[in-house]
Design a protein around this motif. Structure first.
Motif, PDB file in Angstrom:
ATOM      1  N   ASP A  68     -22.007  39.942 -15.085  1.00  0.00           N
ATOM      2  CA  ASP A  68     -21.833  39.017 -15.789  1.00  0.00           C
ATOM      3  C   ASP A  68     -21.172  39.471 -16.902  1.00  0.00           C
ATOM      4  O   ASP A  68     -20.970  40.469 -17.437  1.00  0.00           O
ATOM      5  CB  ASP A  68     -22.486  37.182 -15.806  1.00  0.00           C
ATOM      6  CG  ASP A  68     -23.325  37.808 -16.349  1.00  0.00           C
ATOM      7  OD1 ASP A  68     -23.596  38.509 -17.418  1.00  0.00           O
ATOM      8  OD2 ASP A  68     -24.667  36.787 -15.835  1.00  0.00           O
ATOM      9  N   SER A  69     -20.538  38.794 -17.678  1.00  0.00           N
ATOM     10  CA  SER A  69     -19.982  39.067 -19.391  1.00  0.00           C
ATOM     11  C   SER A  69     -20.855  39.631 -19.549  1.00  0.00           C
ATOM     12  O   SER A  69     -20.830  39.954 -20.797  1.00  0.00           O
ATOM     13  CB  SER A  69     -19.042  38.825 -19.686  1.00  0.00           C
ATOM     14  OG  SER A  69     -20.073  36.697 -19.687  1.00  0.00           O
ATOM     15  N   GLU A  70     -21.900  38.523 -20.211  1.00  0.00           N
ATOM     16  CA  GLU A  70     -23.082  40.001 -21.120  1.00  0.00           C
ATOM     17  C   GLU A  70     -24.352  40.375 -20.012  1.00  0.00           C
ATOM     18  O   GLU A  70     -25.077  40.916 -21.208  1.00  0.00           O
ATOM     19  CB  GLU A  70     -23.735  37.894 -21.145  1.00  0.00           C
ATOM     20  CG  GLU A  70     -22.536  37.072 -22.481  1.00  0.00           C
ATOM     21  CD  GLU A  70     -23.241  36.208 -23.156  1.00  0.00           C
ATOM     22  OE1 GLU A  70     -24.915  35.611 -22.652  1.00  0.00           O
ATOM     23  OE2 GLU A  70     -22.624  35.245 -23.016  1.00  0.00           O
ATOM     24  N   THR A 102     -24.832  47.196 -26.434  1.00  0.00           N
ATOM     25  CA  THR A 102     -24.103  45.802 -26.689  1.00  0.00           C
ATOM     26  C   THR A 102     -23.922  45.450 -27.792  1.00  0.00           C
ATOM     27  O   THR A 102     -24.150  46.259 -28.901  1.00  0.00           O
ATOM     28  CB  THR A 102     -25.265  44.604 -26.441  1.00  0.00           C
ATOM     29  OG1 THR A 102     -24.410  43.281 -26.192  1.00  0.00           O
ATOM     30  CG2 THR A 102     -26.496  44.847 -26.962  1.00  0.00           C
ATOM     31  N   THR A 106     -18.189  47.063 -17.963  1.00  0.00           N
ATOM     32  CA  THR A 106     -18.615  46.054 -15.946  1.00  0.00           C
ATOM     33  C   THR A 106     -19.140  46.542 -15.260  1.00  0.00           C
ATOM     34  O   THR A 106     -20.298  46.207 -14.713  1.00  0.00           O
ATOM     35  CB  THR A 106     -16.984  45.817 -16.136  1.00  0.00           C
ATOM     36  OG1 THR A 106     -16.361  47.024 -15.775  1.00  0.00           O
ATOM     37  CG2 THR A 106     -16.070  45.370 -16.508  1.00  0.00           C
ATOM     38  N   LYS A 150     -19.577  43.972 -22.955  1.00  0.00           N
ATOM     39  CA  LYS A 150     -18.595  43.322 -22.493  1.00  0.00           C
ATOM     40  C   LYS A 150     -17.081  44.147 -21.632  1.00  0.00           C
ATOM     41  O   LYS A 150     -16.885  43.997 -20.292  1.00  0.00           O
ATOM     42  CB  LYS A 150     -18.194  41.516 -23.164  1.00  0.00           C
ATOM     43  CG  LYS A 150     -18.715  40.663 -23.246  1.00  0.00           C
ATOM     44  CD  LYS A 150     -17.705  39.721 -24.225  1.00  0.00           C
ATOM     45  CE  LYS A 150     -18.467  38.714 -24.844  1.00  0.00           C
ATOM     46  NZ  LYS A 150     -18.108  37.286 -25.569  1.00  0.00           N
TER      47      LYS A 150
END
Length: 344
Positions: A331-333, A267, A298, A295
């Motif tokens: 999800d995105s985070e 991250t 995926t 992000k």
């Protein structure tokens, strides 16, 4: 010539145990036939009952022998055939009882004929049915044993991959730290030795006590806390379990935790967030892990990482058929894994 005759007799009657069993069973068969013969007013009922008992036993063995020859040529035995034989036997038994209540008056010879034909059909069909049912049962048992042996071999192969997979990822981490934070290497090596001792020597069984697995997980989390340092924001809610009778497949949960640590470090955020929870509820083990990720990433699996998750999926199928629920959420985070297992 004598040897051929002996082989035929052995094939016809089977093992000597069957012969002795037939002698024991012939007693209640004789009593039932003698009662029946007397009810239809046949003279010399004892002689007729004795002859009928002998014919019945021979008929059963004859049917068994014919079924043995047939099943040797045609392996699959149809359930329709077994059901048809059962219906045929029941129908002839019902006819014998009907005939006992309504015999032909003054027709002793025809009465005997109406008795002997269904009686012979019953004995012959019963011998066929017994042999075919036994053949089907043996085939199902052999298939189950072969399937179990295949599953066990596959499980052993999957389990043998656990330690190399873990060691590969850990050595990669140690190599990176040796270049930038070499002062962390000594305590990490001590933790690594404990982890490897468990993963190599203590997980030989198909299922291990959950308390031992949790000790390994906590040890691994301590290992990662040393490696990552202050960047790690860790939240754990692992139940303190003292019972040794609750068991779980070894090295099953650690793959998800290992992936969480591996992918959370990618991250772009300053902090790495990981949450691990484990609870017992009724007969279930409830496991949850959540980690932050970039992000751009995926999915949690990339090159060199698919082995661990594929391994877990296959082991769950083999060890917990219809006894587990595995769910992923991305999800995105954050990436989240929740697993429900039935206790062993």
């Amino acid at each position: 010539m004598n040897r051929t005759a002996n082989n035929w007799v052995s094939s016809f009657f089977g093992r000597s145990l069957y012969f002795f069993l037939s002698l024991i069973i012939s007693v209640p068969i004789y009593l039932a036939i003698e009662t029946y013969v007397r009810s239809i007013e046949v003279h010399e009922d004892e002689a007729v009952a004795t002859a009928a008992t002998g014919c019945f036993i021979v008929g059963v063995f004859a049917g068994r022998y014919m079924a043995q020859l047939w099943s040797a040529r045609i392996k699959p035995v149809s359930n329709v055939l077994i059901g048809g034989l059962f219906i045929l036997i029941i129908a002839n038994i019902c006819w014998l009882f009907f005939h006992a209540d309504f015999p032909l008056q003054g027709r002793a010879a025809i009465n005997l004929l109406l008795f002997w034909i269904p009686f012979a059909v019953i004995s012959f069909s019963l011998g066929i049915l017994i042999k075919l049912v036994r053949a089907v049962t043996q085939n199902q048992l052999q298939e189950a044993q072969a399937s179990a042996a295949t599953s066990q071999s596959e499980l052993q192969l999957l389990q043998s991959q656990l330690s190399p997979h873990f060691l590969f990822n850990t050595l990669n981490n140690l190599y990176g730290l040796s270049l930038t934070q070499h002062e962390k290497i000594p305590p990490l090596l001590l933790k690594l030795s404990d982890l490897l001792r468990y993963s190599i020597y203590d997980v030989k069984e198909t299922f291990v006590p959950l308390v031992d697995e949790l000790a390994y997980i906590n040890n691994y989390i301590d290992f990662e806390k040393i490696r990552i340092g202050t960047r790690l924001e860790l939240k754990t809610d692992i139940e303190n379990i003292a019972r040794t009778d609750i068991k779980i497949a070894p090295m099953l949960l650690i793959v998800f935790i290992e992936n969480a640590f591996k992918h959370s470090k990618n991250t772009a955020n300053e902090k790495i967030f990981i949450e691990v929870a484990l609870k017992t509820w009724g007969k279930m083990i409830l496991f949850f892990v959540k980690n932050s990720h970039s992000k751009a990433e995926t999915t949690p699996s990339g090159k060199g990482n698919g082995l661990g998750l594929d391994n877990v999926a296959k082991r769950l199928t083999l060890l917990y058929p219809n006894e587990h629920i595995l769910e992923f959420q991305n999800d995105s985070e954050f990436y989240t894994v929740s697993l429900q297992l039935k206790m062993k």
